[in-house]
Design an enzyme around this catalytic site. Structure first.
Site, PDB file in Angstrom:
ATOM      1  CD  GLU A 227      13.113  -6.446  -0.183  1.00 35.08           C
ATOM      2  OE1 GLU A 227      14.190  -5.843  -0.340  1.00 35.08           O
ATOM      3  OE2 GLU A 227      12.977  -7.435   0.549  1.00 35.08           O
TER       4      GLU A 227
ATOM      5  CB  CYS B 206      11.644 -10.633   2.858  1.00 36.65           C
ATOM      6  SG  CYS B 206      12.448  -9.176   3.486  1.00 36.65           S
TER       7      CYS B 206
ATOM      8  NE  ARG C  34      -1.874   1.011   3.764  1.00 36.91           N
ATOM      9  CZ  ARG C  34      -1.254   2.121   4.188  1.00 36.91           C
ATOM     10  NH1 ARG C  34      -1.470   3.277   3.589  1.00 36.91           N
ATOM     11  NH2 ARG C  34      -0.441   2.081   5.227  1.00 36.91           N
TER      12      ARG C  34
END
Lengths: 380, 380
Positions: free
Chosen positions: A260, A297, A239
């Site tokens: 990223e 991640c 977002r």
């Protein structure tokens, strides 16, 4: 070292604004004592203008100077010692083991870029000398100019003030304006001190680095819109990344955004693997999912399996492991809110069944229970 | 070969729409006999969907197949013979010498990409094998998927249906949907025939190439917004390029736009050069400025000189050469309108003086007089 709450703008301290914020200890939800100031448009302008001025010099720096600078930044970060680790731990709750490792990764990145500069192939130089049919054509990469780096909340060192985006821009000779993450402003200020010391020690132009604090969307938007800015590095949510991309693309002169952003990291587990190594895989999966309270991640968000008796045993095993493992401290209120919202949206679907978790819990710090939801491919 | 005015969608002809347009002979302003159809949203969807389907196969093609295809396209373009040159001349007024050269450039580009594929370094493969500190990391370039190519008006071959953008996408194994330029639709249809023959001859999937005609902004916008499209190539004006970029950036999934757009190509001439070679430089400059009626990317638009007696002589010489040279036929009504508007906007400034040109002239074809304007650095 006392934390001031002020920005670093080209080696000088500044706090012109009136809006302030504090960091919050995620283990106790207690706000910090220091007020951090939101950067004003005039402060943002000064930072980018100084960066553009610095770039006139640094774009032509020999790599030897940039190598020295990157290594000086790594050295100065290490010289901050335990104060940096303790401050980061207080602001993020990530714990000293993880933070010590992340600091090593960060200084390692800086030194890796220094080594890359020594090696030299990164400029991708191509020389096509003239032939009868073709003129002499030469190509190489060159530094782009002032870069804004938007730091991430989940890696207070490696994806923050002196993280990978900053290190790569510095290595290219590009000045950096860091928009600090409001989740760890004191950690950011300390790291900025280290970079500033390296600037002084190496005789770099002061505008080569600035740190801007801020917890509003306006600070970031104003920065991205500055006409002298040439690129943006960002690590964070889809977002926020999309908002930054849209602002950069809508400029009279669009600039690139290297972002990223979120991923669900699907994992496929086949029946043969379950049959052969059920316990090992379940343990590995649960460890991987819960690593860093879900803020890596590489945390898997989606596990794809084929229905069978053994698969059902596997799911039960993984579920019980998830349930029995203590849930980690979340980074901040926004991460907690995001989890509550995402799980509520997912479990609203009739085809989604909750195996464990998916409920708010009372805790001293920011927290959410380890959660396992299940559905079938035909409903997905 | 009869020109139909229909699109090529994955090897089949289509003309579902009701809106049509014709090309116009720029030497006489006479419209052509063939009605060309604007592509409808359903035709655009069929073209991109077929391209995405074709990509499932072509992304894995060995380079030997792509080499053969690129060479087949070059061969089929040459096989169109004088018909292609005559059609292009009628639609653009560029003349047979220029068009013969441009055709050679176009087939040369296709063969150059074939040779690049044979050589192989374009994939930029990097293999960093594992060490104690680092996992095995490998990187190479790979084809992105269906590409929309927006053809330019000023190069009916080299920057059009089978031009550089199309050739490079084909070389990578990416299907191409060409949005033809409405200035030369018959030339585009003939070239599409050549590509289609190469597709059949090489046994490529039909969706690897489509040609869509259209003279409205809607055709292009609908194409860019198609969710299966992965990239856009464009050559043309800054205004059109920016509109395409904005549409591509605003998609839920933004896609890259590779755009070659307007430039003013400034030329700096120093006093020593004027003193030594006034006549040669003036002749070279005027030839360069007027080349291809100002429609080459390399036409200088701005000449920077230092005021002196000799410079004034030089300006006078260049001015008289510009005045005495016949003005070329412009490509189309839009180019003529653009020149009238741009010169009017520039001469509105009090500090801009007209040396020659800057007036509309009556002519059989699209035309504008060779124009020289002058100003001073302090007013620029």
């Amino acid at each position: 070292m006392p934390i001031s709450g002020h920005h670093f703008i080209a080696s000088t301290r500044s706090a012109e604004g009136h809006q302030t914020f504090t960091s919050v200890n995620p283990r106790t939800k207690t706000p910090g004592n220091v007020q951090f100031f939101n950067a004003t448009p005039s402060e943002i302008d000064r930072a980018v203008t100084a960066a553009a001025e610095a770039f006139k010099t640094t774009r032509n720096f020999p790599t030897s100077l940039l190598v020295r600078f990157l290594e000086a930044v790594a050295y100065e970060i290490e010289a901050l010692g335990d104060e940096l680790l303790n401050t980061a731990d207080m602001e993020t709750g990530l714990g000293s083991t993880r933070l010590t490792g992340e600091r090593a990764r960060t200084t390692g990145q800086l030194r890796a870029f220094a080594n890359l500069l020594r090696e030299g192939s990164y400029v991708e130089a191509i020389i096509d000398t003239a032939t009868a049919d073709r003129p002499d054509i030469r190509r190489m990469l060159f530094p782009i100019g002032p870069v804004a780096v938007f730091a991430a909340s989940n890696f207070p060192f490696a994806f923050s003030v002196a993280g990978g985006d900053t290190a790569s821009a510095f290595a290219a000779g590009c000045p950096v304006i860091v928009k600090a993450h409001p989740g760890h402003p004191a950690t950011s200020e300390l790291t900025a001190h280290a970079i500033n010391r390296a600037i002084v020690a190496c005789g770099f132009p002061a505008g080569f680095f600035s740190l801007l604090q801020g917890d509003t969307v306006e600070v970031g938007q104003t920065l991205i819109q500055h006409p002298l800015l040439e690129a943006v590095g960002f690590t964070g949510s889809l977002r926020a990344g999309r908002a930054i991309f849209d602002t950069a693309a809508a400029r009279p002169k669009p600039i690139p955004v290297y972002a990223e952003m979120g991923s669900i990291n699907p994992v496929v587990i086949l029946p043969g693997a379950i049959a052969a190594r059920m316990e090992t895989i379940a343990e590995g999966l649960v460890t991987s999912v819960t690593l860093g309270a879900g803020q890596f991640c590489t945390n898997p968000g989606l596990v794809l399996v084929i229905d069978s008796t053994e698969t059902r045993q596997f799911i039960e095993l993984a579920e019980s492991k998830m349930e029995s493992r203590a849930s980690g401290v979340l980074l901040n209120a926004s991460v907690e809110r995001g989890l509550v919202k995402a799980v509520a949206e997912t479990t609203r679907h009739a085809a989604v069944q909750t195996l464990t978790g998916a409920a708010t819990i009372q805790a001293e710090g920011f927290c959410y229970p380890n959660t396992v939801l299940i559905t079938h491919s035909q409903d997905f």
